[in-house]
Design an enzyme around this catalytic site. Sequence first.
Site, PDB file in Angstrom:
ATOM      1  N   CYS A  61       0.811  -1.234   0.000  1.00 50.71           N
ATOM      2  CA  CYS A  61       0.000   0.000   0.000  1.00 50.71           C
ATOM      3  C   CYS A  61       0.837   1.274   0.000  1.00 50.71           C
ATOM      4  O   CYS A  61       0.326   2.353  -0.274  1.00 50.71           O
ATOM      5  CB  CYS A  61      -0.960   0.003   1.187  1.00 50.71           C
ATOM      6  SG  CYS A  61      -2.201  -1.298   1.056  1.00 50.71           S
ATOM      7  N   HIS A  63      -2.920   7.699   2.095  1.00 48.59           N
ATOM      8  CA  HIS A  63      -3.361   6.380   1.634  1.00 48.59           C
ATOM      9  C   HIS A  63      -4.722   6.115   2.268  1.00 48.59           C
ATOM     10  O   HIS A  63      -4.945   6.430   3.441  1.00 48.59           O
ATOM     11  CB  HIS A  63      -2.348   5.317   2.034  1.00 48.59           C
ATOM     12  CG  HIS A  63      -2.863   3.926   1.833  1.00 48.59           C
ATOM     13  ND1 HIS A  63      -3.433   3.516   0.656  1.00 48.59           N
ATOM     14  CD2 HIS A  63      -2.920   2.859   2.682  1.00 48.59           C
ATOM     15  CE1 HIS A  63      -3.821   2.259   0.783  1.00 48.59           C
ATOM     16  NE2 HIS A  63      -3.523   1.839   1.990  1.00 48.59           N
ATOM     17  N   ASN A  98      -9.993   0.419   0.099  1.00 53.29           N
ATOM     18  CA  ASN A  98      -8.530   0.494   0.035  1.00 53.29           C
ATOM     19  C   ASN A  98      -8.069  -0.082  -1.305  1.00 53.29           C
ATOM     20  O   ASN A  98      -8.135  -1.293  -1.513  1.00 53.29           O
ATOM     21  CB  ASN A  98      -7.957  -0.305   1.212  1.00 53.29           C
ATOM     22  CG  ASN A  98      -6.439  -0.276   1.263  1.00 53.29           C
ATOM     23  OD1 ASN A  98      -5.785   0.126   0.298  1.00 53.29           O
ATOM     24  ND2 ASN A  98      -5.879  -0.718   2.367  1.00 53.29           N
TER      25      ASN A  98
HETATM   26  N1  COA Z   1     -18.312  -7.829   9.737  1.00 52.11           N
HETATM   27  C1  COA Z   1     -18.730  -8.127  10.975  1.00 52.11           C
HETATM   28  N2  COA Z   1     -17.903  -8.521  11.955  1.00 52.11           N
HETATM   29  C2  COA Z   1     -16.595  -8.595  11.660  1.00 52.11           C
HETATM   30  C3  COA Z   1     -16.089  -8.298  10.375  1.00 52.11           C
HETATM   31  C4  COA Z   1     -17.021  -7.907   9.409  1.00 52.11           C
HETATM   32  N3  COA Z   1     -16.632  -7.577   8.153  1.00 52.11           N
HETATM   33  N4  COA Z   1     -14.762  -8.458  10.391  1.00 52.11           N
HETATM   34  C5  COA Z   1     -14.422  -8.849  11.621  1.00 52.11           C
HETATM   35  N5  COA Z   1     -15.520  -8.933  12.390  1.00 52.11           N
HETATM   36  C6  COA Z   1     -15.630  -9.331  13.790  1.00 52.11           C
HETATM   37  C7  COA Z   1     -14.463 -10.166  14.262  1.00 52.11           C
HETATM   38  O1  COA Z   1     -14.695 -11.519  13.930  1.00 52.11           O
HETATM   39  C8  COA Z   1     -14.494  -9.921  15.746  1.00 52.11           C
HETATM   40  O2  COA Z   1     -15.480 -10.722  16.314  1.00 52.11           O
HETATM   41  P1  COA Z   1     -15.224 -11.495  17.693  1.00 52.11           P
HETATM   42  O3  COA Z   1     -14.962 -10.402  18.698  1.00 52.11           O
HETATM   43  O4  COA Z   1     -16.507 -12.228  17.898  1.00 52.11           O
HETATM   44  O5  COA Z   1     -14.045 -12.356  17.447  1.00 52.11           O
HETATM   45  C9  COA Z   1     -14.947  -8.478  15.870  1.00 52.11           C
HETATM   46  O6  COA Z   1     -15.578  -8.167  14.607  1.00 52.11           O
HETATM   47  C10 COA Z   1     -13.815  -7.511  16.128  1.00 52.11           C
HETATM   48  O7  COA Z   1     -12.784  -7.795  15.229  1.00 52.11           O
HETATM   49  P2  COA Z   1     -11.472  -6.965  15.217  1.00 52.11           P
HETATM   50  O8  COA Z   1     -10.597  -7.429  14.094  1.00 52.11           O
HETATM   51  O9  COA Z   1     -10.859  -6.899  16.584  1.00 52.11           O
HETATM   52  O10 COA Z   1     -12.094  -5.524  14.864  1.00 52.11           O
HETATM   53  P3  COA Z   1     -11.424  -4.117  14.860  1.00 52.11           P
HETATM   54  O11 COA Z   1     -12.210  -3.200  15.691  1.00 52.11           O
HETATM   55  O12 COA Z   1      -9.941  -4.167  15.067  1.00 52.11           O
HETATM   56  O13 COA Z   1     -11.640  -3.663  13.352  1.00 52.11           O
HETATM   57  C11 COA Z   1     -10.453  -3.557  11.254  1.00 52.11           C
HETATM   58  C12 COA Z   1     -11.115  -4.457  12.299  1.00 52.11           C
HETATM   59  C13 COA Z   1      -9.864  -4.454  10.192  1.00 52.11           C
HETATM   60  C14 COA Z   1     -11.512  -2.648  10.657  1.00 52.11           C
HETATM   61  C15 COA Z   1      -9.357  -2.712  11.950  1.00 52.11           C
HETATM   62  O14 COA Z   1      -8.540  -3.516  12.752  1.00 52.11           O
HETATM   63  C16 COA Z   1      -8.514  -1.984  10.958  1.00 52.11           C
HETATM   64  O15 COA Z   1      -8.964  -1.124  10.250  1.00 52.11           O
HETATM   65  N6  COA Z   1      -7.200  -2.313  10.910  1.00 52.11           N
HETATM   66  C17 COA Z   1      -6.320  -1.713   9.936  1.00 52.11           C
HETATM   67  C18 COA Z   1      -6.446  -2.478   8.675  1.00 52.11           C
HETATM   68  C19 COA Z   1      -5.837  -1.785   7.499  1.00 52.11           C
HETATM   69  O16 COA Z   1      -6.018  -0.614   7.339  1.00 52.11           O
HETATM   70  N7  COA Z   1      -5.124  -2.564   6.689  1.00 52.11           N
HETATM   71  C20 COA Z   1      -4.562  -2.089   5.487  1.00 52.11           C
HETATM   72  C21 COA Z   1      -3.362  -1.256   5.775  1.00 52.11           C
HETATM   73  S1  COA Z   1      -2.664  -0.776   4.285  1.00 52.11           S
END
Ligand code: COA
Length: 321
Positions: free
Chosen positions: A114, A248, A278
């Site tokens: 990215c 980004h 993204n």
């Molecule tokens: N829909 C519903 N629930 C979802 C889901 C979706 N699309 N994706 C994950 N979940 C669930 C998980 O299974 C988890 O459930 P559990 O508590 O029962 O296990 C819960 O939601 C929380 O998951 P978690 O991964 O801890 O959520 P989060 O608050 O960290 O948010 C992201 C997840 C991915 C949105 C966040 O971590 C993020 O934005 N990270 C950066 C990612 C990024 O930008 N990557 C690219 C960089 S270039």
Amino acid sequence: MAKRSRLVGFGGFLPERVVTNEELATRLATSDEWIRTRTGITQRHVAGPEDTATSMGTRAAQRALEYAGLSAQDIDVVLVATSTPDQAFPATAVRIQAALGMTHGFGFDIAAACSGFIFALATADSFIRSGQVRNALVIGSEVYSRIVDWEDRGTCVLFGDGAGAVVVSATDESDSHGILSTHLHSDGTTGDLLYVDGAVGQPEKSGHLKMSGRDVFRHAVAKLSSSVDEALNAEGLTYADVDWLVPHQANIRIIEGVAKKLSLPAERVVVTVDRHANTSAASIPLALDEAVRDGRIQKGELVLMEALGGGLTWGSVLVRL
Ligand code: COA
């Protein structure tokens, strides 16, 4: 005379098909509400069978050339940031060279996930400053829809496809417009936080994108914040000097975190993540293209671009347009 790199052309391409959060919720255990509140994303463009990094990158490049009033014959180097090339080789850049009708100059791909567009723009800047190149095409083109696991709700909802391009031209260093500084970083010890599981060298692997979302989020906020300070300190500038943040587009919460640090109001931050999701290396040139063409970003304004991606890789480019 010493040279500076000026951004003179902007172009973008998005595949026609739009997939909304609601559509994803019909086939995955997710909801529009979950995706929107966690990421700011409402929809993404998804490549059709004919769309590839080469075809989309070519379209974006043609639009950037048209904007610049230049032809492919004026270009000395084509740099393509992509993690989703059509082939292991030849490079996507070389395929795009051919599609543009270029048999002169040179081209190669840059793999920095990215952060790829920032790395490619910094590379173009170095070629221009060294006097080796007069005009560069810098492209980010990605089809993440082909590497995400469409059954993994934790990752597939985050990404979209598209391409963006800029034309960068040499100008004299006395010109007040152009790239002021670039800063690049990578740290392979964090490589397992965000990666694609296998490639042509490891065909037995799944080939899918894997991510530790929380860890990536934490690194993004910290590393992008320090990146912003590094870029401004290098030029003796302050937060108040920044007219536009073109980040980004991974997650609105990461974008807002950096904007808050800069004390930049929301209307000075270019956001496309809501509509594009993204698009990895394509996200910054797509956002730049949109904001320059709709007249938000004006000539002479100071623009800070920053990105973080798999590697981890991260960096920034500070430019006066
Ligand atoms: N829909 C519903 N629930 C979802 C889901 C979706 N699309 N994706 C994950 N979940 C669930 C998980 O299974 C988890 O459930 P559990 O508590 O029962 O296990 C819960 O939601 C929380 O998951 P978690 O991964 O801890 O959520 P989060 O608050 O960290 O948010 C992201 C997840 C991915 C949105 C966040 O971590 C993020 O934005 N990270 C950066 C990612 C990024 O930008 N990557 C690219 C960089 S270039």
